[in-house]
Write a protein that holds these residues in place. Structure first.
Motif, mmCIF file in Angstrom:
data_model
loop_
_atom_site.group_PDB
_atom_site.id
_atom_site.type_symbol
_atom_site.label_atom_id
_atom_site.label_comp_id
_atom_site.label_asym_id
_atom_site.label_seq_id
_atom_site.Cartn_x
_atom_site.Cartn_y
_atom_site.Cartn_z
ATOM 1 N N MET A 11 25.412 19.795 17.106
ATOM 2 C CA MET A 11 26.441 18.802 16.808
ATOM 3 C C MET A 11 26.977 18.912 15.380
ATOM 4 S SD MET A 11 24.042 15.386 16.437
ATOM 5 C CE MET A 11 25.360 14.288 15.934
ATOM 6 N N GLY A 12 26.266 19.632 14.519
ATOM 7 C CA GLY A 12 26.681 19.699 13.120
ATOM 8 C C GLY A 12 27.779 20.700 12.831
ATOM 9 N N GLU A 13 27.939 21.724 13.676
ATOM 10 C CA GLU A 13 28.886 22.784 13.352
ATOM 11 C C GLU A 13 30.352 22.318 13.381
ATOM 12 O OE1 GLU A 13 25.923 23.558 15.103
ATOM 13 O OE2 GLU A 13 25.375 24.228 13.085
ATOM 14 N N PRO A 14 30.802 21.568 14.407
ATOM 15 C CA PRO A 14 32.196 21.077 14.354
ATOM 16 C C PRO A 14 32.457 20.183 13.142
ATOM 17 C CG PRO A 14 31.297 20.856 16.578
ATOM 18 C CD PRO A 14 30.157 21.207 15.687
ATOM 19 N N ALA A 15 31.479 19.334 12.802
ATOM 20 C CA ALA A 15 31.643 18.470 11.633
ATOM 21 C C ALA A 15 31.702 19.293 10.354
ATOM 22 C CB ALA A 15 30.493 17.462 11.562
#
Length: 306
Positions: A220-224
């Protein structure tokens, strides 16, 4: 289009911008002070979300989970800096990219090993459940307003930390001339670890708060992180003010683009086609804005400012 719906979308954009600011503020501090490209910063966001979800599920308290997210992300960041990042400061940016990309893979698989592949879910705490009335007859979720409030408080706190405290003075000096501040007797290694842990804690806080709005899952951290890089490029590397302005700009442009473009295109083409074309254009909009700003201000809006 009602006024209440427009206000709701503006608030959604502001809430997204606040979340991006919490991630980008730590990232711009790390890059500005250490000159380090840290692709693994999004993994710290993920660690904060998983820590909050796990502790909240075990204790039944969202607030304990929130505290755990800060502690877990800060500890992971400090450990990462001492064990790996510290060896990359004098290396070129390609080495930093490769090493921190490897950290993404290690942390993602480690999180999957600990928590499994299925997403976790966080409940909004009872104190922040419900909605508040908006002008025009609409309502807006209280929890999202609380996120905006937390982001504003953190922004003010970071500004005061950087501009009014001895630690902030050392951070600014380390950004300008790390050799000189080391020669004056400041333990530069400890300073770097503190800055890295602070940036990690902010990312963990963002992950914990967003976790109550969506599922908590590996990756979940990569798009952010991608959006956070857009924010610091727009705002200017090393600038907290730039991170805040850039994050709000990205959040509002992205949200309003996804909301307005399909409606405007529907005036000239079938609704189904307008939705597809509008979604495609909206996903490009923040990068168009970034390109326009860089054409006018190649170093960002607030480069060189705290």
């Amino acid at each position: 289009m009602s006024a209440a719906l427009l206000i709701e979308q503006l608030l959604n954009g502001l809430q997204l911008g606040v979340m991006l600011f919490l991630i980008a503020a730590g990232l711009t501090l790390i890059f500005g002070v250490m000159g380090l490209i840290n692709l693994a910063h999004g993994s710290l966001y993920m660690i904060g979300a998983f820590a909050c979800a796990a502790v909240a599920a075990a204790t039944g308290s969202f607030w304990l989970g929130l505290a755990a997210s800060l502690a877990a992300a800060a500890a992971a960041g400090a450990l990462m800096e001492v064990a790996i990042i510290r060896r990359l400061y004098e290396r070129d940016h390609l080495d930093q990219v490769l090493a921190t990309f490897a950290l993404i893979l290690i942390l993602s698989e480690g999180t999957r090993w600990l928590f499994g592949s299925f997403p976790l879910y966080l409940d909004i705490p009872p104190l922040l459940q419900g909605a508040v009335p908006l002008p025009g007859g609409g309502q807006y979720q209280l929890y999202r307003l609380a996120i905006i409030g937390v982001g504003i408080v953190v922004a003010v706190g970071l500004y005061l930390l950087i501009s009014r405290t001895r630690l902030g003075m050392r951070i600014r000096a380390g950004e300008s001339d790390r050799e000189m501040i080391a020669a004056l007797g400041v333990d530069i290694r400890t300073l770097y670890t503190v800055v890295f842990a602070l940036g990690a804690a902010l990312a963990g806080l963002a992950g914990a708060m967003v976790g109550a709005l969506q599922s908590v899952q590996v990756g979940m951290g990569e798009p952010a992180l991608i959006l956070a890089f857009v924010v610091i490029v727009i705002g200017g590397i090393g600038s907290i003010k730039g991170a805040l302005v850039g994050a709000i700009l990205v959040g509002v442009v992205d949200t309003m683009g996804r909301f307005l473009l399909p409606k405007l295109l529907a005036l000239t083409m079938p609704v189904s086609q307008a939705n597809l074309v509008g979604a495609a254009l909206a996903s490009m909009l923040i990068y168009i804005v970034m390109a326009l700003i860089l054409a006018l201000r190649p170093r960002g809006l607030f480069a060189g400012q705290a």
